[in-house]
Design an enzyme around this catalytic site. Structure first.
Site, PDB file in Angstrom:
ATOM      1  N   LEU A  85       7.050   0.208   2.332  1.00 37.43           N
ATOM      2  CA  LEU A  85       6.973   0.855   3.640  1.00 37.43           C
ATOM      3  C   LEU A  85       5.793   0.368   4.453  1.00 37.43           C
ATOM      4  O   LEU A  85       5.846   0.350   5.686  1.00 37.43           O
ATOM      5  CB  LEU A  85       6.867   2.384   3.482  1.00 37.43           C
ATOM      6  CG  LEU A  85       8.036   3.096   2.803  1.00 37.43           C
ATOM      7  CD1 LEU A  85       7.771   4.594   2.783  1.00 37.43           C
ATOM      8  CD2 LEU A  85       9.353   2.788   3.507  1.00 37.43           C
ATOM      9  N   SER A  86       4.717   0.013   3.783  1.00 35.11           N
ATOM     10  CA  SER A  86       3.520  -0.398   4.506  1.00 35.11           C
ATOM     11  C   SER A  86       2.695  -1.311   3.616  1.00 35.11           C
ATOM     12  O   SER A  86       2.756  -1.224   2.386  1.00 35.11           O
ATOM     13  CB  SER A  86       2.687   0.833   4.905  1.00 35.11           C
ATOM     14  OG  SER A  86       1.600   0.471   5.729  1.00 35.11           O
ATOM     15  N   SER A  87       1.949  -2.203   4.261  1.00 35.83           N
ATOM     16  CA  SER A  87       1.138  -3.138   3.488  1.00 35.83           C
ATOM     17  C   SER A  87      -0.106  -3.507   4.276  1.00 35.83           C
ATOM     18  O   SER A  87      -0.194  -3.282   5.487  1.00 35.83           O
ATOM     19  CB  SER A  87       1.944  -4.400   3.159  1.00 35.83           C
ATOM     20  OG  SER A  87       2.264  -5.099   4.346  1.00 35.83           O
TER      21      SER A  87
ATOM     22  N   THR B  37       0.801  -1.227   0.000  1.00 40.19           N
ATOM     23  CA  THR B  37       0.000   0.000   0.000  1.00 40.19           C
ATOM     24  C   THR B  37       0.830   1.271   0.000  1.00 40.19           C
ATOM     25  O   THR B  37       0.315   2.341  -0.317  1.00 40.19           O
ATOM     26  CB  THR B  37      -0.933   0.033   1.229  1.00 40.19           C
ATOM     27  OG1 THR B  37      -0.145  -0.118   2.415  1.00 40.19           O
ATOM     28  CG2 THR B  37      -1.959  -1.087   1.142  1.00 40.19           C
TER      29      THR B  37
END
Length: 313
Positions: free
Chosen positions: A84-86, A76
């Site tokens: 960095l983010s999921s 994401t």
């Protein structure tokens, strides 16, 4: 979208993700994942391609929705090609939530807000006032807060260092980390009630610790493999290149042996890890455990006081 949500819940149930905790099936059916993943990045030739719910092309919009309600992790947030983010794999989230063993009235701290969906599931089950989620990146917490508000849920979303917990809302009955660390931060122990649980990724696995006081916790690994984005500013042992001297390639591809090698990295040489692996007849993850005690962290096999234990660095 309702049908897609129901199908995903059924897929998770078929895998045993809700075993013993049917309340989580209701939460997964009620909290729409698409509100938390308005866009994500899918792999494409030479890199990533953005999938989003406002795409003017109806075919691509349908592909976005199908991806959201597929049992798969979704990237994401990227920066210079780095993840960095999921949004974690839904069946793994369900398993972790069930293994957290929450009960009505419990207060939960989540480390790693991500998209906010996990906090939303917790808030649906326990009530928003009982859930705090923390993340270092203000862009992540801002978007998580927006997603939660769109779903009508309002847990406390905090921008801060997850390794420090969130003292303002302590004490907690449960702490759940959705990012990988190389230690068990002492503030987590200090902010958890005695008898409370900490569930965190560690060394390609998940460990569930029972807290016995502000400086001690102990528990075993669960059978489930787990790979998570690192807590910002850390390099968990699972992300490091493993030493392979004297170890056959097929062993490095063995999930169980890689777990042992990762867990004991820096304490056991590959040859010594192989000796343990063979002597103990390929021990499963759940035979291993961790003890956090007065600032030290010790991994062990079968018995925390047994002969096979390694102080981690």
């Amino acid at each position: 979208m309702v049908r897609a949500r129901a199908r995903l819940s059924q897929d998770i149930a078929n895998q045993g993700g809700f075993d013993g905790e049917p309340e989580w099936r209701e939460a997964f059916a009620a909290v729409p994942r698409h509100l938390f993943v308005p866009s994500y990045f899918g792999p494409s030739a030479g890199g990533w391609r953005r999938m989003w719910g406002e795409d003017p092309d109806p075919v691509r919009r349908l592909a976005w929705l199908e991806g959201v309600y597929t049992d798969t992790p979704l990237a994401t947030r990227l920066r210079d090609g780095e993840l960095l983010s999921s949004s974690s794999q839904p069946s793994l989230m369900a398993k972790m939530l069930a293994d957290l063993r929450v009960r009505e009235g419990d207060k939960v701290l989540e480390i790693g807000a991500g998209t906010g969906w996990n906090a939303g599931l917790l808030a649906y089950r326990l009530g928003s006032a009982h859930v705090t989620t923390v993340d270092l990146d203000p862009d992540i917490t801002d978007s998580a807060r927006r997603h939660l508000e769109a779903a009508g849920l309002h847990p406390h979303v905090v921008t801060g260092d997850g390794a420090r917990g969130c003292r303002a809302d302590a004490p907690y009955d449960r702490i759940l980390a959705t990012c990988a660390l190389d230690t068990v931060p002492r503030p987590w122990l200090e902010q958890t009630r005695p008898g409370g649980l900490i569930l965190t990724p560690f060394a390609t696995g998940l460990v569930r610790l029972t807290v016995h006081g502000p400086d001690r916790a102990e528990g075993r690994f669960l059978p489930t493999p787990a790979y998570f984005v690192p807590l910002r500013g850390t390099e968990p042992r699972a992300a490091r290149e493993l030493p392979a001297d004297g170890v056959a390639r097929h062993l490095l591809n063995n999930e169980g042996f890689r777990f042992l090698l990762t867990l004991t990295a820096g304490r056991l040489s590959p040859a010594d890890a192989l000796e343990v692996w063979q002597r103990e007849r390929h021990p499963a993850r759940e035979r291993f455990g961790l003890t956090a005690d007065s600032g030290t962290l010790t991994a062990w096999l079968d018995d925390p006081d047994g002969p096979d234990r390694w102080q981690l660095v």
